[in-house]
Design a protein around this motif. Structure first.
Motif, PDB file in Angstrom:
ATOM      1  N   VAL A 234     -11.278   0.369  -1.908  1.00 46.98           N
ATOM      2  CA  VAL A 234      -9.999  -0.054  -2.455  1.00 46.98           C
ATOM      3  C   VAL A 234     -10.226  -1.195  -3.436  1.00 46.98           C
ATOM      4  N   LYS A 235      -9.249  -1.407  -4.279  1.00 48.02           N
ATOM      5  CA  LYS A 235      -9.224  -2.556  -5.172  1.00 48.02           C
ATOM      6  C   LYS A 235      -7.820  -3.174  -5.116  1.00 48.02           C
TER       7      LYS A 235
ATOM      8  N   GLN B 247      -4.915  -0.493  -4.301  1.00 47.01           N
ATOM      9  CA  GLN B 247      -5.132   0.800  -4.939  1.00 47.01           C
ATOM     10  C   GLN B 247      -6.430   1.405  -4.427  1.00 47.01           C
TER      11      GLN B 247
ATOM     12  N   LYS C 185      -0.697   8.019   0.409  1.00 50.30           N
ATOM     13  CA  LYS C 185      -2.085   8.113  -0.029  1.00 50.30           C
ATOM     14  C   LYS C 185      -3.048   7.613   1.040  1.00 50.30           C
TER      15      LYS C 185
ATOM     16  N   TYR D 213      -7.173  10.443  -4.669  1.00 50.18           N
ATOM     17  CA  TYR D 213      -7.033   9.486  -3.574  1.00 50.18           C
ATOM     18  C   TYR D 213      -7.440  10.077  -2.226  1.00 50.18           C
TER      19      TYR D 213
ATOM     20  N   ARG E 267      -4.846  -5.510  -6.980  1.00 44.23           N
ATOM     21  CA  ARG E 267      -4.308  -6.011  -8.240  1.00 44.23           C
ATOM     22  C   ARG E 267      -3.193  -7.000  -7.947  1.00 44.23           C
TER      23      ARG E 267
ATOM     24  N   LEU F 282      -1.312  -5.587  -4.770  1.00 41.30           N
ATOM     25  CA  LEU F 282      -1.131  -4.140  -4.690  1.00 41.30           C
ATOM     26  C   LEU F 282      -2.485  -3.505  -4.402  1.00 41.30           C
TER      27      LEU F 282
ATOM     28  N   ASN G 236      -9.871   3.461  -4.727  1.00 40.00           N
ATOM     29  CA  ASN G 236     -10.946   3.866  -5.632  1.00 40.00           C
ATOM     30  C   ASN G 236     -11.509   5.212  -5.177  1.00 40.00           C
TER      31      ASN G 236
ATOM     32  N   TYR H 187       0.845  -1.185   0.000  1.00 39.72           N
ATOM     33  CA  TYR H 187       0.000   0.000   0.000  1.00 39.72           C
ATOM     34  C   TYR H 187       0.883   1.239   0.000  1.00 39.72           C
ATOM     35  N   ASP H 188       0.359   2.314  -0.580  1.00 39.77           N
ATOM     36  CA  ASP H 188       1.051   3.596  -0.615  1.00 39.77           C
ATOM     37  C   ASP H 188       0.778   4.319   0.696  1.00 39.77           C
TER      38      ASP H 188
END
Length: 561
Positions: A493-494, A511, A129, A487, A496, A509, A513, A125-126
């Motif tokens: 979240v999604k 990301q 963000k 963000y 990948r 990963l 939404n 996760y970032d």
């Protein structure tokens, strides 16, 4: 059982160290927040974590070790990292290893029941963000909401500069704008006394407005759109200049959107004011206003002359038609005299009204709405006269119709009850019913014509009021934030999937939404004063049919009172 480990992407190139984070027992997940580098003293790490727990209110711990093997494995380092779990006792104990020669990571979980087979899912996760975003449409105790809350509440940890000399050295996300943050803090400290002064001035203005808001002036203030808009502007300024910190996200977004909307409104008002005072546009408007008013009066006179004859070939009651036509014609003459009396002062009045645009475009539009109401006051009078006369006849016919059926309206019980009438009452009721029925077409025609004119004026004022409400309620800051930093407003979240290999942990990963623009408008729309009643089309048609007056300035709270 599946164990999910949320790992920040900024910590991937870090050197060997300890994993600091939070273990979510109810979700069997671990949120890694930072990595402690060598050399470190275990006592300093424990004291630092205890201080973070007091500030954040979260239970943080050393979750395990992190190994970044660049060339080949160091058996001595591996043994040392394995011995750390006896110092920092935590179950389960995570051991994450990244080898430079392969793209897959090895993650082992120790200190759990050996009979239960644990499947590890590594979720990247970032950190930046996730920390700055606000999660919507998620239950309070869900796993994703808990992860977002954990990262957001550890701002103290992320505020530590990675280059600061301290008891321990950490790797985590750190903004490069240290100097900018200092400037922002200085601006915040300088704005406190300024906001206090503005709040004091606004409190004095509110005291004056409350004194002027008493009867009989309150009756006039409630009917003018300009006064309503000025009151709304004072409320917005009081919200912006409040010295109380906006710790809640909703209050912060409301303050920011109100400030941006207010600045845009003032900028548009100044542009309008500069256009009015450049090129003598006010003089041109004043010169064009009188011919328009005279033209409207002439057209109304022609309309009344047409109604006093045989409109559309209809045969009207001659006596009532002549009385109503002369009555309305007299009001038009009074209005023309009033307009010609005010004509020398129109340009001066418009010049001073143009100065109101410096308060914002919404204030200028409110003044325009009030000017339209004053210029069409004679049409409003015609509508009220026709509506009252038509309503009186409709109620009279309805009451007499109940008399023929042996019914009456019970005022105390608010219902229709049976009643017996004698012969004289029936004869008098028949006579009155016949008179009202034959006079109804003439009254209905005047009511219909002036109602259409009134609805035209209300439609123009409604368009102006909708524009004002749009300027006051549009969450511009939230829309700009959704456009530039999507963000920051997260709807969910999604995940990948990166790559997977048999025998290795699954790597995902995470990301963010963003919220849709429609939900942003619905979530952060600013409250606005709705001056027009929210009646359905059926209720509006019913009012028009029975002759009830339509007041565009009546609010919902007035109906409840």
């Amino acid at each position: 059982m599946t164990v999910k480990i949320f790992f920040p992407t900024c910590c991937s190139p870090s050197e060997n160290g300890l994993l600091i984070g939070r273990w979510l027992e109810e979700h069997r997940s671990a949120v890694v927040l930072a990595i402690v580098h060598f050399p470190f003293i275990p006592g300093n790490v424990k004291r630092y974590l205890a201080g973070l727990e007091r500030e954040t209110g979260l239970r943080l711990a050393v979750l395990g070790t992190w190994s970044n093997i660049k060339a080949q494995k160091d058996e001595q380092m591996e043994s040392f990292l394995g011995d750390l779990k006896s110092i920092f006792i935590h179950r389960p104990w995570l051991r994450i290893t990244r080898e430079a020669s392969i793209i897959f990571w090895d993650c082992r979980i120790e200190g759990v029941d050996e009979e239960a087979e644990e499947e590890v899912v590594l979720v990247y996760y970032d950190q930046r963000k996730v920390m700055l975003s606000e999660l919507h449409d998620a239950t309070e105790h869900s796993e994703i909401a808990t992860v977002f809350d954990t990262v957001a509440r550890n701002r103290t940890l992320f505020a530590l500069d990675r280059y600061d000399e301290g008891p321990i050295k950490l790797t985590h996300w750190q903004s490069d704008g240290v100097e900018a943050s200092i400037i922002v803090e200085l601006c915040k400290q300088a704005s406190v006394p300024l906001c206090a002064l503005l709040s004091f001035i606004l409190s004095l203005i509110f005291s004056v407005t409350r004194a002027l808001g008493r009867k009989p002036l309150s009756f006039l203030w409630n009917k003018l759109s300009t006064c309503e808009q000025l009151g709304k502007r004072l409320d917005s300024l009081q919200l912006i200049c409040g010295t109380k910190a906006a710790k809640d996200h909703t209050l912060f977004m409301r303050k920011a959107s109100t400030l941006v909307s207010l600045l845009l409104d003032v900028i548009l008002g100044i542009v309008l004011m500069s256009w009015l005072y450049r090129g003598d546009h006010i003089g041109q408007l004043a010169n064009a206003l009188m011919p328009v008013a005279d033209r409207v009066a002439v057209e109304l006179q022609g309309l009344l002359q047409w109604l006093m004859g045989a409109p559309a070939g209809l045969k009207m009651n001659k006596a009532l038609d002549e009385v109503l036509g002369r009555f309305f014609m007299y009001h038009i003459h009074l209005w023309i005299s009033y307009i010609r009396l005010m004509s020398p002062f129109i340009e001066v009045i418009l010049w001073y009204i143009g100065l109101s645009a410096c308060l914002g475009l919404s204030v200028a539009l409110s003044v325009l709405s009030d000017i339209i109401a004053l210029l069409t006051f004679h049409i409003y009078c015609f509508y009220v006269y026709g509506a009252r006369l038509y309503c009186l006849k409709i109620h009279g016919l309805a009451s007499l119709w109940r008399l023929f059926r042996g019914k009456k309206w019970n005022v105390l019980r608010q219902r229709v009850d049976s009643c017996s009438y004698d012969l004289d009452q029936l004869f008098l009721g028949t006579l009155l019913f016949t008179i009202l029925l034959f006079l109804l077409p003439t009254t209905a025609l005047y009511y219909l014509v002036f109602t259409l004119l009134r609805l035209l004026v209300v439609l123009v004022q409604g368009v102006i009021q909708m524009t004002i409400n749009l300027l006051n309620s549009l969450p511009l800051y939230a829309l700009v934030l959704r456009l530039c930093r999507s963000y920051r407003l997260a709807a969910g979240v999604k995940f990948r999937m990166l790559q997977q290999e048999h025998g290795k942990c699954l790597r995902l990963l995470m990301q963010i939404n963003p919220l849709t623009y429609g939900k942003v408008l619905q979530q952060y729309r600013l409250p606005s004063s709705n001056l027009y009643p929210k009646d359905s089309w059926g209720a509006l048609c019913k009012k028009l049919f029975i002759g009830e007056l339509i007041y565009p300035w009546r609010q919902e709270r007035d109906k409840q009172d």
